[in-house]
Scaffold this motif. Structure first.
Motif, PDB file in Angstrom:
ATOM      1  N   ALA A   1       0.823  -1.210   0.000  1.00  0.00           N
ATOM      2  CA  ALA A   1       0.000   0.000   0.000  1.00  0.00           C
ATOM      3  C   ALA A   1       0.858   1.261   0.000  1.00  0.00           C
ATOM      4  O   ALA A   1       0.576   2.222  -0.734  1.00  0.00           O
ATOM      5  N   LEU A   2       1.919   1.260   0.814  1.00  0.00           N
ATOM      6  CA  LEU A   2       2.817   2.424   0.835  1.00  0.00           C
ATOM      7  C   LEU A   2       3.532   2.606  -0.501  1.00  0.00           C
ATOM      8  O   LEU A   2       3.676   3.732  -0.988  1.00  0.00           O
TER       9      LEU A   2
ATOM     10  N   THR B   1       1.026   3.925  -3.060  1.00  0.00           N
ATOM     11  CA  THR B   1       0.739   5.333  -2.776  1.00  0.00           C
ATOM     12  C   THR B   1       1.885   6.222  -3.239  1.00  0.00           C
ATOM     13  O   THR B   1       1.651   7.257  -3.882  1.00  0.00           O
TER      14      THR B   1
ATOM     15  N   LEU C   1       1.563   8.957  -6.318  1.00  0.00           N
ATOM     16  CA  LEU C   1       1.819  10.353  -5.978  1.00  0.00           C
ATOM     17  C   LEU C   1       3.118  10.866  -6.598  1.00  0.00           C
ATOM     18  O   LEU C   1       3.506  12.009  -6.370  1.00  0.00           O
TER      19      LEU C   1
END
Length: 110
Positions: free
Chosen positions: A42-43, A46, A50
């Motif tokens: 997930a990190l 993300t 981004l």
């Protein structure tokens, strides 16, 4: 500048202590935990969406190094037969990991 603190740190920095600490942390269990894998994924996603290349490089580098260390510690690091498959995977994986991190940090442009 006082170098005594730095020299004291490196004087007590020994490989056997580092390996004992890594064995106590039990990275093999951490890497196999679904919660850890999901949070790292997930990190990473993300950071990718981004467009934070530096953060993505740090996440991939840390997770990759943790996996390589866990794999190598499971296989052992003895060189009794002349070579060790675990160490070869560690060196090869480390080269690939460093290449990916260098690509993300320095080469790739948005």
């Amino acid at each position: 500048m006082d170098w005594s603190g730095i020299t004291e740190f490196f004087r007590h920095l020994r490989t056997d202590r580092i390996l004992d600490t890594l064995r106590q942390w039990n990275l093999g269990e951490l890497i196999a935990t679904p919660w850890f894998l999901g949070s790292v994924l997930a990190l990473a996603l993300t950071a990718f969406f981004l467009r934070r290349r530096m953060l993505l490089a740090i996440i991939l580098g840390a997770a990759g190094f943790a996996w390589l260390t866990s794999y190598t510690l499971e296989r052992g690091t003895s060189l009794e037969g002349g070579s060790n498959e675990g160490l070869l995977v560690f060196v090869g994986g480390g080269v690939v990991l460093v290449g990916v991190v260098l690509y993300l940090v320095f080469i790739r442009s948005d």
